[in-house]
Design a protein around this motif. Sequence first.
Motif, mmCIF file in Angstrom:
data_model
loop_
_atom_site.group_PDB
_atom_site.id
_atom_site.type_symbol
_atom_site.label_atom_id
_atom_site.label_comp_id
_atom_site.label_asym_id
_atom_site.label_seq_id
_atom_site.Cartn_x
_atom_site.Cartn_y
_atom_site.Cartn_z
ATOM 1 N N TYR A 563 -0.247 5.107 -7.142
ATOM 2 C CA TYR A 563 -0.994 3.998 -7.728
ATOM 3 C C TYR A 563 -0.430 2.698 -7.179
ATOM 4 N N ASP A 564 -1.212 2.067 -6.275
ATOM 5 C CA ASP A 564 -0.856 0.747 -5.758
ATOM 6 C C ASP A 564 -1.441 -0.292 -6.710
ATOM 7 N N ILE A 565 -0.581 -0.918 -7.477
ATOM 8 C CA ILE A 565 -1.020 -1.839 -8.521
ATOM 9 C C ILE A 565 -1.717 -3.039 -7.878
ATOM 10 N N PRO A 566 -2.983 -3.270 -8.221
ATOM 11 C CA PRO A 566 -3.731 -4.368 -7.585
ATOM 12 C C PRO A 566 -3.032 -5.714 -7.759
ATOM 13 N N SER A 567 -3.153 -6.546 -6.724
ATOM 14 C CA SER A 567 -2.619 -7.920 -6.722
ATOM 15 C C SER A 567 -1.121 -7.941 -6.982
ATOM 16 N N SER A 568 -0.416 -6.916 -6.492
ATOM 17 C CA SER A 568 1.041 -6.894 -6.633
ATOM 18 C C SER A 568 1.647 -6.169 -5.439
ATOM 19 N N ASP A 569 2.965 -6.225 -5.327
ATOM 20 C CA ASP A 569 3.698 -5.534 -4.262
ATOM 21 C C ASP A 569 4.283 -4.214 -4.741
ATOM 22 N N TRP A 570 3.816 -3.727 -5.886
ATOM 23 C CA TRP A 570 4.409 -2.536 -6.480
ATOM 24 C C TRP A 570 3.469 -1.335 -6.368
ATOM 25 N N ALA A 571 4.076 -0.174 -6.227
ATOM 26 C CA ALA A 571 3.334 1.084 -6.248
ATOM 27 C C ALA A 571 4.152 2.129 -7.001
ATOM 28 N N LEU A 572 3.463 3.026 -7.674
ATOM 29 C CA LEU A 572 4.101 4.116 -8.410
ATOM 30 C C LEU A 572 3.662 5.443 -7.793
ATOM 31 N N THR A 573 4.582 6.399 -7.701
ATOM 32 C CA THR A 573 4.261 7.704 -7.127
ATOM 33 C C THR A 573 4.793 8.817 -8.026
ATOM 34 N N SER A 574 4.159 9.982 -7.896
ATOM 35 C CA SER A 574 4.634 11.170 -8.594
ATOM 36 C C SER A 574 4.141 12.394 -7.839
ATOM 37 N N GLN A 575 4.940 13.447 -7.843
ATOM 38 C CA GLN A 575 4.561 14.672 -7.148
ATOM 39 C C GLN A 575 5.124 15.873 -7.884
ATOM 40 N N ILE A 576 4.324 16.939 -7.940
ATOM 41 C CA ILE A 576 4.775 18.201 -8.516
ATOM 42 C C ILE A 576 4.335 19.311 -7.577
ATOM 43 N N ASP A 577 5.242 20.240 -7.262
ATOM 44 C CA ASP A 577 4.886 21.328 -6.358
ATOM 45 C C ASP A 577 5.716 22.563 -6.652
ATOM 46 N N ASN A 578 5.192 23.682 -6.202
ATOM 47 C CA ASN A 578 5.859 24.962 -6.385
ATOM 48 C C ASN A 578 5.216 25.969 -5.440
ATOM 49 N N ASP A 579 5.885 27.090 -5.213
ATOM 50 C CA ASP A 579 5.327 28.165 -4.407
ATOM 51 C C ASP A 579 6.025 29.464 -4.762
ATOM 52 N N GLU A 580 5.413 30.556 -4.380
ATOM 53 C CA GLU A 580 6.005 31.870 -4.617
ATOM 54 C C GLU A 580 5.619 32.793 -3.476
ATOM 55 N N SER A 581 6.581 33.630 -3.046
ATOM 56 C CA SER A 581 6.360 34.563 -1.953
ATOM 57 C C SER A 581 6.571 35.990 -2.432
ATOM 58 N N SER A 582 6.044 36.928 -1.667
ATOM 59 C CA SER A 582 6.176 38.342 -1.991
ATOM 60 C C SER A 582 7.622 38.798 -1.808
#
Length: 665
Positions: A563-582
Amino acid sequence: MTENDTHAKTLEIYSPAFFSQFNPNTALDMVDRIPGFSLRSSDTERGFGEAGTNVLINGRRPSTKAQNSDDILSRISAKTVVRIELLDGASLDIPGLSGQVVNIVARAVDLSGNWRYAARFEDGTEPQLLEGEINLSGTRGDIGFTVGLELGQFTLTEDSVETYFDASRTVIEDRTEDVFLRNAAPGANLALTWTPTTGRFANHVANLNASFELDNNNSGVREVFTAIDPNRTSGESFAQAGEDEVEFEISGDYAVPFNLGSFDGTLKLIGLNTISDSESETIFVLAPAGQPAVRTAFAEDIKQGETIARAEYGFKSNDRHDVQLSAEYAFNFLESETRFESNFVSPVYDTVRVEENRFNARMTDSWQIKPDLSLQASIGAEYSSLQVVTPRSAARDFLRPKGFAAMSYKVSNRYSVRANIERSVGQLDFSTFVSDRNLADSLMTAGNAQIKPSQSWDLSVEFERTDDKLLSGRIRPYLELIEDPIDRVLIGNTAEGPGNLDSAVRYGIDAHATLLFDTLGLPGLRLEMDVGIGDSNIDDPLSGVSRQVNFNEEYRYSLFARYDIPSSDWALTSQIDNDESSPFFRLDEVRIVDVRKPFLSAGIIHKNFFGMRLSITGTNLLDNTVIQSRDRYLGADRRMGDLTRTEQFERQRGRRLSFVLSDTF
């Protein structure tokens, strides 16, 4: 795609203004924000061959293997990017490209550069303070240059609780583990480009690339074990491994206009040479309570290299057909010297040298059937001579057909359908010819002088939507029919190692999408998704019963929000990930890895921190736990016999805080 002409279908064109809200420093920062697009790694194992990565620089394919797409794009300053073209790979006259391809159109400038510094902190782990890079690019007349220096560093510690069970799942031993890893990987690279525009050599293009990297790894595991069963013994053990590797690559290409009869075309000559030298040693000390310590050590010195000479000739047979003829020679070698020693036996030495000479020839036709329909087809063959060099060994020769057909149909301005079928030949990992020992896990893997490369029929269909205002993405079902797959087999009467089975199948679905909320009332917000599910089957060499291929990806997901906050120099990020193998099946054990919690990260970006960009990210916020279960069958019948014991550990890595500061100049 040639430098002078193209039938390429342009899906989208992104100007620098599209990326301005992200304040990018490099071309990589820009490509990462293209809706629905993801970089594809090149298959760097088998020669140079047809294009694998989906990146072009000013219409040209990079002629390097040691440097991946991320490396190349991170060295191009965002200030020099004129535009980024999102193209349909099957419509290009570059064999092997399919799906979405980005072409970075960059202008020559007198001098530009970028730099990045990163630091990471984790509770209980040494801080990572020596990671960063600096890149400098410029032009002098017809010569362009890029030079870069990089410091790579990675450290971690993990705490683990391990439990041993007997065949009836009764606890027989408790263990605690302390795990550490320290890695340092400094490197340097140089790229030179010669593009004269006037005079005798106008329209000639030459490139020279060189890279050098040092890689130092140190890792260890300290265990304390407490016997529950009176027939077992308490004590402690320590395993430590160290490796030093040096890798150097030099590559280049020269393209020149060349007329063949009535055809006006381009002749391109490519050369590459890679050499690496690795020395490693693992020491394992087992100290049962009240007994003398037992020390074992396994040392290995591996030298390997690859030399490639390739020629390509591309021309137009008519307005709808771009044809390329190519021929390639590659020489690969590996030379290994190993030493095993313990308290009880004299050192055991082993030396192995493997060589492969390989010739490959192809003809590829890129046919623009209609404005919205294109077909790229290739036919060729590969001859290889593979030998484990000993006085009594003979080379084994293989002649195998290769080729592919890739179709692309643009249904509308937003929707496309692609289909691909390919006959491919895999590259052997030459370490499969060398015997190896895992001292901490008490495992020995024998080398196999008779192993051969696998082959496969690869089929896929891709459905795509492109839209730089709302939703972009693609979904791709795939199927791989593999001949001579590599699995674990019995070598001789007692040893286990890699070997070929008759056949295997892999199949699944991959999907990638980007959703932009600018037109939905939330400007600056974007969601990105990358998911995949897969399955496989192969006939187990012991039981003959069908099971999954070892460590085949069963699922993965990654969800990223920014999320790049409009009319500002700030941005927020988030990520979630996972995986599974045999599971991974040896003849004497089955190993299952289970990630109980996904990896979660959250960050904040200041895009104008005293003129620089500052990113602060917290990772592993859910305190992820990895559980590994290892069923061991130590009887003469191996997995066909009775279960001996189960070893299960729960390993936990700490939460981590990262700081990244970057800028251009």
